[in-house]
Design a protein around this motif. Sequence first.
Motif, PDB file in Angstrom:
ATOM      1  N   ILE A 142       0.830  -1.207   0.000  1.00 13.79           N
ATOM      2  CA  ILE A 142       0.000   0.000   0.000  1.00 13.79           C
ATOM      3  C   ILE A 142       0.867   1.260   0.000  1.00 13.79           C
ATOM      4  O   ILE A 142       0.604   2.217  -0.741  1.00 13.79           O
ATOM      5  N   TYR A 146       1.020   4.152  -2.906  1.00 13.25           N
ATOM      6  CA  TYR A 146       0.679   5.531  -2.549  1.00 13.25           C
ATOM      7  C   TYR A 146       1.783   6.501  -2.990  1.00 13.25           C
ATOM      8  O   TYR A 146       1.506   7.556  -3.586  1.00 13.25           O
ATOM      9  N   GLY A 150       1.475   9.381  -6.032  1.00 19.63           N
ATOM     10  CA  GLY A 150       1.783  10.781  -5.742  1.00 19.63           C
ATOM     11  C   GLY A 150       2.832  11.351  -6.679  1.00 19.63           C
ATOM     12  O   GLY A 150       2.722  12.505  -7.139  1.00 19.63           O
TER      13      GLY A 150
END
Length: 355
Positions: A142, A146, A150
Amino acid sequence: MSQGQAAPRHGHEHGHGHGHEHGVTMLRARVTHLLRPHSHEAADKIDPAMETSRRGMRALWVSLAALGATTMVQAVVVALSGSVALLGDTLHNAADALTAVPLGIAFLLGRRPPTRRYPYGYGRAEDLAGVVIVAAIAASSIAAAYAAIGRLLQPQHVSYLGAVAAAALVGFAGNELVARYRIRVGREIGSAALVADGLHARADGLTSLAVLAGAGGAALGWTWADPVVGLLIAAAILMVLRQAAREVYRRLMDAVDPALVDRAEAVLRDTPGVLGLGQVRLRWIGHRLRAECEVVVDPAATVVEAHHVAAEAEHNLIHAIPRLTAAIVHADPLARDGVDHHAVLDGHRHGHHHR
């Protein structure tokens, strides 16, 4: 009658060597070995409980030192380059090193003697540690996804690409060595949690290679290469998560290699005085096995004779089954003339049968 007794103490070790034959080319065999450890659980030697715990702790300390050094090298390069792919790999390596903590606690707990509240001891702590490790692998996936998303939304330049590539190679080498060591020791001592931790390290090694590819793309001017590699890293971690979760799930569900049950049944049938078999069950408690077996004996046998058959059956099992530390052998008289020796238990024992 039933014969349930504690396992005898054996002051000697039993070697059970076995060879591996691969019907593939040497190159394919090496690649297969790299990507997937051997799945059979039979060990070459039965280790005493304390020795297996020591070996597990040794594997953890060696792994922690190796991954700690790898993480420090990569962290320095992350600070210089700003590579998000390498950042994800570094964080994953750090998390992998820290998984030694729950495993170390589990091995220490496993050394504690049984109590009246925990009559089977604390070996199950390893299974709980395996759950923590699986959760850490999922969290790493995860976090990597992430960070990559970004960076895709806000692209940044990656500098010191040569250092990034070198750090990626260091990460791969360190993780693959740790993975092989953990998986080998985990298989030998029967620790599913340590095997899962080794698979976690292997995932880190593969992600390091992905970082290397990302550095190559960035060198060609592809600003999207670094974050895309980060997403690939997240996907690769998910693949290893599936394998590690399966290992831990099976252990939590008391799954064993069917070949071990087949071997136990064969050993029992070959024991003098055994006329047939009932249920034969094996279960893991940490990295040790326990057995519950039902054997059929001559109804004319005396208590002493039936006890001797049960004791001999248990002794043979401990010699033949790797890491088996105790067996409860229940001796049933052979049913004749329609007599059911378990009639009083009808309605209480589900699935009871004699083969």
